[in-house]
Design a protein around this motif. Structure first.
Motif, PDB file in Angstrom:
ATOM      1  N   LYS A   1      -0.351  -1.077   3.960  1.00  0.00           N
ATOM      2  CA  LYS A   1       0.081  -2.345   3.369  1.00  0.00           C
ATOM      3  C   LYS A   1       0.743  -2.115   2.017  1.00  0.00           C
ATOM      4  CE  LYS A   1       0.341  -6.775   2.558  1.00  0.00           C
ATOM      5  NZ  LYS A   1       1.421  -7.562   3.106  1.00  0.00           N
ATOM      6  N   ILE A   2       0.151  -1.221   1.230  1.00  0.00           N
ATOM      7  CA  ILE A   2       0.745  -0.887  -0.080  1.00  0.00           C
ATOM      8  C   ILE A   2       2.091  -0.186   0.124  1.00  0.00           C
ATOM      9  CG2 ILE A   2       0.503   0.591  -2.113  1.00  0.00           C
ATOM     10  CD1 ILE A   2      -2.508  -0.059  -2.022  1.00  0.00           C
ATOM     11  N   LEU A   3       2.134   0.793   1.032  1.00  0.00           N
ATOM     12  CA  LEU A   3       3.355   1.559   1.239  1.00  0.00           C
ATOM     13  C   LEU A   3       4.488   0.709   1.787  1.00  0.00           C
ATOM     14  CD1 LEU A   3       1.858   4.873   2.671  1.00  0.00           C
ATOM     15  CD2 LEU A   3       2.731   4.446   0.359  1.00  0.00           C
ATOM     16  N   ASP A   4       4.148  -0.339   2.532  1.00  0.00           N
ATOM     17  CA  ASP A   4       5.184  -1.254   3.040  1.00  0.00           C
ATOM     18  C   ASP A   4       5.931  -1.926   1.901  1.00  0.00           C
ATOM     19  OD1 ASP A   4       4.555  -0.671   5.659  1.00  0.00           O
ATOM     20  OD2 ASP A   4       3.382  -2.490   5.990  1.00  0.00           O
ATOM     21  N   GLY A   5       5.276  -2.085   0.749  1.00  0.00           N
ATOM     22  CA  GLY A   5       5.907  -2.748  -0.388  1.00  0.00           C
ATOM     23  C   GLY A   5       6.589  -1.807  -1.369  1.00  0.00           C
ATOM     24  N   VAL A   6       6.493  -0.493  -1.137  1.00  0.00           N
ATOM     25  CA  VAL A   6       7.076   0.487  -2.071  1.00  0.00           C
ATOM     26  C   VAL A   6       8.514   0.756  -1.690  1.00  0.00           C
ATOM     27  CG1 VAL A   6       6.928   2.860  -2.911  1.00  0.00           C
ATOM     28  CG2 VAL A   6       4.858   1.536  -2.571  1.00  0.00           C
TER      29      VAL A   6
END
Length: 182
Positions: free
Chosen positions: A177-182
């Protein structure tokens, strides 16, 4: 970065994520993570990306003040940051078997909200741990209370909520979920 109070399962989360027992896990009431520790791994979902997973001391350590832990974390970030490094997000873990919300935990959430600002909560994951220690109905009620009474501002500002079930896949759900926003 993985944050949360002593005994919530931060080191256990990292070990599940990386698939090995690299971080020391405490089994008594005193914290075993008193310094900022990190592990670097290749992202198994993106060969061009390395991940730095940071295990932080709890804000409730008896012999270290909260502002000192924040200072150490700030220094670590400043010295570890490079032009190619992006700080992807924060995972804040809460023990769902804990039947109360103590002053330290409430204060930690307030500190995070002030430090990060509501604009950055889209990269802030709120995770619950120790689901195997409670009946599902009890855990569900506690989770509902967290969502309504303690985490609502952060959720309304973009934070996501996940359950960590002591497995690699449940840890990766949060990191993805975090990496989807990076």
């Amino acid at each position: 970065s993985i944050l949360g109070k002593t005994g919530v399962g931060k080191s256990t989360f990292i070990n599940a994520l990386i698939g090995q027992d690299k971080m020391e896990v405490g089994h008594d009431m005193m914290t075993c993570t008193k310094t900022i520790q990190h592990t670097i791994m290749n992202n198994p979902r993106n060969a061009n990306q390395r991940l730095v997973i940071v295990d932080t001391p709890s804000f409730d350590i008896i012999d270290i003040r909260d502002d000192e832990i924040l200072r150490r974390f700030s220094v670590w970030l400043a010295t570890s940051y490079t032009a190619e490094t992006k700080i992807g997000g924060v995972i804040y873990l809460h023990d769902i078997s804990d039947c109360s919300m103590d002053a330290t935990t409430t204060r930690n959430l307030e500190i995070f909200q002030r430090l990060c600002g509501l604009d950055s909560f889209h990269s802030f994951i709120l995770g619950t741990t120790k689901w195997d220690s409670v009946k599902p109905s009890v855990g569900g009620l506690r989770e509902e209370e967290l969502l309504k009474n303690y985490w609502n501002n952060m959720i309304n500002s973009g934070s996501s909520v996940y359950r960590f079930k002591n497995t690699g896949p449940s840890a990766w759900n949060m990191v993805d979920k975090i990496l989807d926003g990076v």
